[in-house]
Scaffold this active site. Structure first.
Site, mmCIF file in Angstrom:
data_model
loop_
_atom_site.group_PDB
_atom_site.id
_atom_site.type_symbol
_atom_site.label_atom_id
_atom_site.label_comp_id
_atom_site.label_asym_id
_atom_site.label_seq_id
_atom_site.Cartn_x
_atom_site.Cartn_y
_atom_site.Cartn_z
ATOM 1 N N ASP A 1 0.808 -1.224 0.000
ATOM 2 C CA ASP A 1 0.000 0.000 0.000
ATOM 3 C C ASP A 1 0.843 1.277 0.000
ATOM 4 O OD1 ASP A 1 0.806 -0.785 2.499
ATOM 5 O OD2 ASP A 1 -1.080 -0.358 3.519
ATOM 6 N N GLU B 1 11.116 1.059 16.186
ATOM 7 C CA GLU B 1 11.201 2.039 15.102
ATOM 8 C C GLU B 1 10.975 3.423 15.712
ATOM 9 O OE1 GLU B 1 8.179 1.331 12.196
ATOM 10 O OE2 GLU B 1 9.011 2.707 10.724
#
Ligand code: ZN
Length: 322
Positions: free
Chosen positions: A9, A188
Protein backbone atom coordinates in the site's frame (compact mmCIF):
# COMPACT_ATOMS: atom_id res chain seq x y z
CA UNK A 1 18.87 -7.48 -5.56
CA UNK A 2 16.68 -8.89 -2.82
CA UNK A 3 13.89 -7.02 -1.08
CA UNK A 4 12.56 -8.25 2.28
CA UNK A 5 10.75 -5.19 3.59
CA UNK A 6 8.27 -3.56 1.23
CA UNK A 7 4.65 -2.52 1.79
CA UNK A 8 2.19 -2.92 -1.07
CA UNK A 9 0.00 0.00 0.00
CA UNK A 10 2.98 2.35 0.27
CA UNK A 11 4.58 1.24 -2.99
CA UNK A 12 2.15 1.86 -5.83
CA UNK A 13 3.53 3.82 -8.75
CA UNK A 14 2.05 7.07 -10.07
CA UNK A 15 0.74 5.06 -13.06
CA UNK A 16 -0.88 2.51 -10.73
CA UNK A 17 -2.57 5.33 -8.82
CA UNK A 18 -3.88 6.89 -12.06
CA UNK A 19 -5.12 3.56 -13.39
CA UNK A 20 -6.79 2.49 -10.14
CA UNK A 21 -8.37 5.86 -9.46
CA UNK A 22 -10.05 5.76 -12.91
CA UNK A 23 -11.01 2.11 -12.53
CA UNK A 24 -12.56 2.73 -9.12
CA UNK A 25 -14.04 6.08 -10.05
CA UNK A 26 -12.32 7.57 -7.05
CA UNK A 27 -10.69 10.79 -8.20
CA UNK A 28 -7.44 11.82 -6.62
CA UNK A 29 -7.80 14.71 -4.21
CA UNK A 30 -4.80 17.03 -4.37
CA UNK A 31 -4.97 17.43 -0.61
CA UNK A 32 -4.42 13.70 -0.09
CA UNK A 33 -0.73 13.11 0.37
CA UNK A 34 0.92 10.11 -1.30
CA UNK A 35 4.52 11.02 -0.56
CA UNK A 36 6.00 12.40 2.63
CA UNK A 37 6.80 16.12 2.60
CA UNK A 38 8.09 18.48 5.27
CA UNK A 39 4.59 19.37 6.42
CA UNK A 40 3.67 15.70 6.96
CA UNK A 41 6.93 15.11 8.79
CA UNK A 42 6.31 18.07 11.05
CA UNK A 43 2.79 16.90 11.85
CA UNK A 44 3.88 13.29 12.35
CA UNK A 45 1.23 12.34 9.78
CA UNK A 46 3.23 9.65 7.95
CA UNK A 47 0.40 7.12 8.03
CA UNK A 48 -2.00 9.43 6.13
CA UNK A 49 -0.01 8.70 2.94
CA UNK A 50 -1.48 5.19 2.93
CA UNK A 51 -5.14 6.21 3.06
CA UNK A 52 -5.71 6.77 -0.65
CA UNK A 53 -3.82 3.69 -1.96
CA UNK A 54 -5.72 1.55 0.56
CA UNK A 55 -9.02 3.01 -0.66
CA UNK A 56 -8.06 2.11 -4.24
CA UNK A 57 -7.49 -1.57 -3.42
CA UNK A 58 -10.83 -2.75 -2.06
CA UNK A 59 -11.79 -5.20 -4.80
CA UNK A 60 -10.11 -8.33 -6.10
CA UNK A 61 -9.18 -6.94 -9.51
CA UNK A 62 -7.47 -3.87 -8.05
CA UNK A 63 -5.57 -5.93 -5.49
CA UNK A 64 -4.42 -8.40 -8.12
CA UNK A 65 -3.40 -5.59 -10.46
CA UNK A 66 -1.51 -3.63 -7.79
CA UNK A 67 0.46 -6.69 -6.67
CA UNK A 68 1.20 -7.74 -10.25
CA UNK A 69 2.30 -4.25 -11.22
CA UNK A 70 4.56 -3.89 -8.17
CA UNK A 71 6.31 -7.22 -8.80
CA UNK A 72 6.76 -6.37 -12.48
CA UNK A 73 8.36 -3.08 -11.52
CA UNK A 74 10.62 -4.74 -8.98
CA UNK A 75 11.75 -7.25 -11.58
CA UNK A 76 12.56 -4.42 -13.99
CA UNK A 77 14.68 -2.82 -11.28
CA UNK A 78 16.79 -5.96 -11.01
CA UNK A 79 15.16 -7.43 -7.91
CA UNK A 80 14.90 -11.19 -8.27
CA UNK A 81 13.32 -11.99 -4.91
CA UNK A 82 10.81 -9.83 -3.03
CA UNK A 83 8.68 -10.31 0.05
CA UNK A 84 5.77 -7.87 -0.21
CA UNK A 85 3.66 -7.14 2.84
CA UNK A 86 0.29 -5.56 3.56
CA UNK A 87 -2.62 -5.91 6.01
CA UNK A 88 -5.57 -7.87 4.55
CA UNK A 89 -7.77 -6.38 7.30
CA UNK A 90 -7.37 -2.97 5.61
CA UNK A 91 -8.69 -4.21 2.27
CA UNK A 92 -12.14 -5.47 3.36
CA UNK A 93 -14.04 -2.18 3.53
CA UNK A 94 -16.16 -3.00 0.47
CA UNK A 95 -17.11 -6.47 1.60
CA UNK A 96 -14.27 -8.79 0.56
CA UNK A 97 -13.22 -11.46 3.02
CA UNK A 98 -9.58 -11.46 4.06
CA UNK A 99 -9.24 -14.78 2.25
CA UNK A 100 -10.47 -13.21 -1.01
CA UNK A 101 -8.02 -10.35 -0.50
CA UNK A 102 -5.12 -12.74 -0.02
CA UNK A 103 -6.14 -14.92 -2.97
CA UNK A 104 -6.21 -11.83 -5.22
CA UNK A 105 -2.72 -10.72 -4.21
CA UNK A 106 -1.37 -14.25 -4.61
CA UNK A 107 -2.76 -14.25 -8.17
CA UNK A 108 -1.03 -10.92 -8.80
CA UNK A 109 2.29 -12.25 -7.57
CA UNK A 110 1.94 -15.50 -9.53
CA UNK A 111 1.13 -13.66 -12.75
CA UNK A 112 4.25 -11.49 -12.40
CA UNK A 113 6.31 -14.55 -11.45
CA UNK A 114 5.18 -16.34 -14.62
CA UNK A 115 6.01 -13.36 -16.81
CA UNK A 116 9.30 -12.29 -15.25
CA UNK A 117 10.60 -15.18 -13.14
CA UNK A 118 10.72 -12.98 -10.03
CA UNK A 119 10.48 -15.02 -6.84
CA UNK A 120 8.99 -14.15 -3.48
CA UNK A 121 5.62 -14.05 -1.81
CA UNK A 122 3.50 -12.21 0.69
CA UNK A 123 3.85 -11.28 4.32
CA UNK A 124 0.50 -10.59 5.96
CA UNK A 125 0.44 -7.85 8.58
CA UNK A 126 -1.68 -7.93 11.67
CA UNK A 127 -2.42 -4.39 12.79
CA UNK A 128 -1.93 -2.34 15.90
CA UNK A 129 -5.32 -0.77 16.28
CA UNK A 130 -7.85 -0.47 19.03
CA UNK A 131 -10.18 -3.44 19.31
CA UNK A 132 -8.62 -5.27 16.40
CA UNK A 133 -8.23 -8.77 17.83
CA UNK A 134 -10.93 -10.50 15.74
CA UNK A 135 -9.60 -9.07 12.47
CA UNK A 136 -6.03 -9.98 13.41
CA UNK A 137 -7.06 -13.52 14.32
CA UNK A 138 -8.71 -13.79 10.92
CA UNK A 139 -5.45 -12.61 9.26
CA UNK A 140 -3.50 -15.28 11.17
CA UNK A 141 -5.97 -18.02 10.14
CA UNK A 142 -5.69 -16.99 6.47
CA UNK A 143 -1.88 -16.90 6.74
CA UNK A 144 -1.93 -20.42 8.16
CA UNK A 145 -4.14 -21.64 5.30
CA UNK A 146 -1.99 -20.10 2.56
CA UNK A 147 1.44 -20.58 4.11
CA UNK A 148 3.74 -21.97 1.43
CA UNK A 149 1.05 -21.26 -1.19
CA UNK A 150 1.88 -17.61 -1.76
CA UNK A 151 2.06 -16.48 1.86
CA UNK A 152 5.45 -16.59 3.55
CA UNK A 153 4.99 -15.13 7.01
CA UNK A 154 3.20 -12.71 9.32
CA UNK A 155 4.17 -9.25 10.54
CA UNK A 156 2.77 -6.73 13.01
CA UNK A 157 2.54 -3.15 11.75
CA UNK A 158 0.97 0.14 12.76
CA UNK A 159 1.56 2.69 15.48
CA UNK A 160 3.84 1.08 18.09
CA UNK A 161 3.71 4.16 20.28
CA UNK A 162 -0.03 4.08 20.87
CA UNK A 163 -0.47 0.31 20.89
CA UNK A 164 2.05 -1.62 23.00
CA UNK A 165 2.85 -5.27 22.31
CA UNK A 166 1.00 -6.33 25.48
CA UNK A 167 -2.32 -5.62 23.74
CA UNK A 168 -1.75 -8.38 21.19
CA UNK A 169 -0.99 -11.41 23.34
CA UNK A 170 -3.86 -13.45 21.89
CA UNK A 171 -2.45 -12.95 18.41
CA UNK A 172 1.11 -13.87 19.43
CA UNK A 173 -0.05 -17.03 21.18
CA UNK A 174 -1.88 -18.16 18.06
CA UNK A 175 1.10 -17.37 15.81
CA UNK A 176 3.28 -19.49 18.11
CA UNK A 177 0.71 -22.28 18.28
CA UNK A 178 0.64 -22.49 14.47
CA UNK A 179 4.45 -22.14 14.19
CA UNK A 180 4.08 -19.34 11.64
CA UNK A 181 7.20 -17.42 10.61
CA UNK A 182 6.96 -13.95 12.09
CA UNK A 183 8.67 -10.58 11.69
CA UNK A 184 7.62 -7.50 13.65
CA UNK A 185 7.83 -3.75 13.23
CA UNK A 186 9.51 -2.83 16.52
CA UNK A 187 12.00 -0.34 17.93
CA UNK A 188 11.20 2.04 15.10
CA UNK A 189 9.54 4.92 16.93
CA UNK A 190 9.90 3.22 20.32
CA UNK A 191 12.94 2.05 22.26
CA UNK A 192 14.70 -1.30 22.79
CA UNK A 193 11.92 -2.51 25.12
CA UNK A 194 9.70 -2.99 22.08
CA UNK A 195 12.33 -5.07 20.30
CA UNK A 196 12.53 -7.26 23.38
CA UNK A 197 8.73 -7.56 23.31
CA UNK A 198 8.82 -8.55 19.63
CA UNK A 199 11.40 -11.25 20.34
CA UNK A 200 9.33 -12.55 23.23
CA UNK A 201 6.35 -12.66 20.87
CA UNK A 202 8.34 -14.99 18.61
CA UNK A 203 9.71 -12.68 15.92
CA UNK A 204 12.83 -13.97 14.13
CA UNK A 205 13.26 -10.75 12.17
CA UNK A 206 12.79 -7.16 13.30
CA UNK A 207 11.37 -4.51 10.99
CA UNK A 208 13.50 -1.36 11.46
CA UNK A 209 14.57 -1.90 15.12
CA UNK A 210 16.89 1.05 14.84
CA UNK A 211 16.65 1.89 18.54
CA UNK A 212 18.06 -1.50 19.50
CA UNK A 213 21.58 -0.05 19.60
CA UNK A 214 20.68 1.74 22.83
CA UNK A 215 20.76 -1.59 24.69
CA UNK A 216 24.03 -3.57 24.47
CA UNK A 217 22.44 -6.68 25.97
CA UNK A 218 19.80 -6.57 23.24
CA UNK A 219 22.46 -6.26 20.55
CA UNK A 220 24.20 -9.25 22.08
CA UNK A 221 20.93 -11.21 22.01
CA UNK A 222 20.26 -10.31 18.35
CA UNK A 223 23.72 -11.55 17.41
CA UNK A 224 23.60 -14.76 19.42
CA UNK A 225 20.12 -15.68 18.13
CA UNK A 226 20.81 -14.73 14.54
CA UNK A 227 17.94 -12.21 14.36
CA UNK A 228 17.80 -10.13 11.18
CA UNK A 229 17.20 -6.39 11.29
CA UNK A 230 15.31 -5.04 8.26
CA UNK A 231 16.54 -1.45 7.99
CA UNK A 232 14.83 0.99 5.62
CA UNK A 233 16.92 4.20 5.48
CA UNK A 234 14.54 6.72 3.80
CA UNK A 235 11.64 5.52 5.87
CA UNK A 236 13.58 6.00 9.12
CA UNK A 237 14.07 9.64 8.04
CA UNK A 238 10.47 10.14 6.87
CA UNK A 239 8.89 8.81 10.05
CA UNK A 240 11.14 11.16 11.99
CA UNK A 241 12.84 8.27 13.83
CA UNK A 242 16.21 9.71 12.88
CA UNK A 243 17.22 13.11 11.58
CA UNK A 244 20.26 11.82 9.72
CA UNK A 245 21.32 8.41 8.45
CA UNK A 246 24.32 8.43 10.79
CA UNK A 247 21.80 7.92 13.63
CA UNK A 248 21.01 4.45 12.28
CA UNK A 249 24.46 3.40 13.58
CA UNK A 250 24.71 0.99 10.69
CA UNK A 251 28.43 0.33 10.91
CA UNK A 252 28.38 -0.09 14.70
CA UNK A 253 25.63 -2.68 14.33
CA UNK A 254 27.54 -4.47 11.57
CA UNK A 255 30.75 -4.43 13.59
CA UNK A 256 28.87 -5.90 16.56
CA UNK A 257 27.83 -8.75 14.28
CA UNK A 258 24.12 -7.94 13.86
CA UNK A 259 22.66 -9.36 10.65
CA UNK A 260 21.12 -6.58 8.58
CA UNK A 261 19.18 -6.45 5.31
CA UNK A 262 18.15 -3.24 3.56
CA UNK A 263 14.59 -2.60 2.42
CA UNK A 264 12.80 0.28 0.68
CA UNK A 265 9.70 0.04 2.95
CA UNK A 266 7.41 2.27 0.85
CA UNK A 267 8.60 3.32 -2.59
CA UNK A 268 5.74 5.79 -3.19
CA UNK A 269 5.56 7.24 0.31
CA UNK A 270 9.33 7.81 0.47
CA UNK A 271 9.80 8.44 -3.29
CA UNK A 272 12.50 5.81 -3.43
CA UNK A 273 13.48 2.33 -4.57
CA UNK A 274 15.94 -0.25 -3.30
CA UNK A 275 18.81 0.99 -5.44
CA UNK A 276 18.37 4.52 -4.10
CA UNK A 277 18.37 3.18 -0.54
CA UNK A 278 21.75 1.57 -1.18
CA UNK A 279 23.02 4.76 -2.80
CA UNK A 280 22.04 6.75 0.30
CA UNK A 281 23.83 4.31 2.58
CA UNK A 282 26.89 4.19 0.37
CA UNK A 283 27.12 7.96 0.53
CA UNK A 284 26.70 8.11 4.29
CA UNK A 285 28.80 5.10 5.27
CA UNK A 286 31.12 4.55 2.30
CA UNK A 287 30.16 0.90 2.22
CA UNK A 288 32.64 -1.55 0.77
CA UNK A 289 31.62 -4.09 -1.89
CA UNK A 290 32.12 -6.78 0.69
CA UNK A 291 29.68 -5.09 3.08
CA UNK A 292 27.06 -4.74 0.35
CA UNK A 293 27.39 -8.41 -0.57
CA UNK A 294 26.96 -9.27 3.10
CA UNK A 295 23.57 -7.49 3.08
CA UNK A 296 22.46 -9.64 0.14
CA UNK A 297 23.67 -12.81 1.79
CA UNK A 298 21.95 -11.92 5.05
CA UNK A 299 18.73 -11.30 3.14
CA UNK A 300 18.88 -14.72 1.50
CA UNK A 301 19.78 -16.51 4.74
CA UNK A 302 16.83 -14.91 6.55
CA UNK A 303 14.26 -14.86 3.74
CA UNK A 304 11.03 -16.63 4.65
CA UNK A 305 11.15 -18.89 1.58
CA UNK A 306 12.04 -22.61 1.56
CA UNK A 307 15.55 -24.01 1.24
CA UNK A 308 15.33 -24.91 -2.50
CA UNK A 309 14.38 -21.28 -3.24
CA UNK A 310 17.31 -20.06 -1.13
CA UNK A 311 19.60 -22.31 -3.14
CA UNK A 312 18.29 -20.72 -6.34
CA UNK A 313 18.81 -17.24 -4.87
CA UNK A 314 22.38 -18.05 -3.85
CA UNK A 315 23.09 -19.26 -7.39
CA UNK A 316 21.60 -16.09 -8.88
CA UNK A 317 23.65 -13.95 -6.53
CA UNK A 318 26.92 -15.72 -7.24
CA UNK A 319 26.22 -15.47 -11.01
CA UNK A 320 25.77 -11.73 -10.58
CA UNK A 321 28.98 -11.37 -8.62
CA UNK A 322 31.12 -13.14 -11.21
ZN1 ZN B 1 7.59 -1.30 7.24
Amino acid sequence: MIELHLHLDGSLSKEDIDYLSKKNNLPYDENTPLTVNEDIKRRGAYFTCFDYPIALMQDEESLEYATYSLYKRLSKEGIFYAEVRYAPSQQIFKGLSQEQVVQATIRGYQKAHKETGILGGLILCIMRFHDFTAKNIDTIEVARKYLGKGVLALDIAGDEERYPFALFQNEFELIKKYHLPFTAHAGETMGPENVWAALKAGATRIGHGIHAYQDPSLIDYLVRHDILMEICPSSELDTGCVSSLSEIHLRDLMKAGVKIAIGADDTMVSATNLKREFDLLEKEYRLTDEEIITFWKNAIDHAFCDEPTKKTLRKKLSALLK
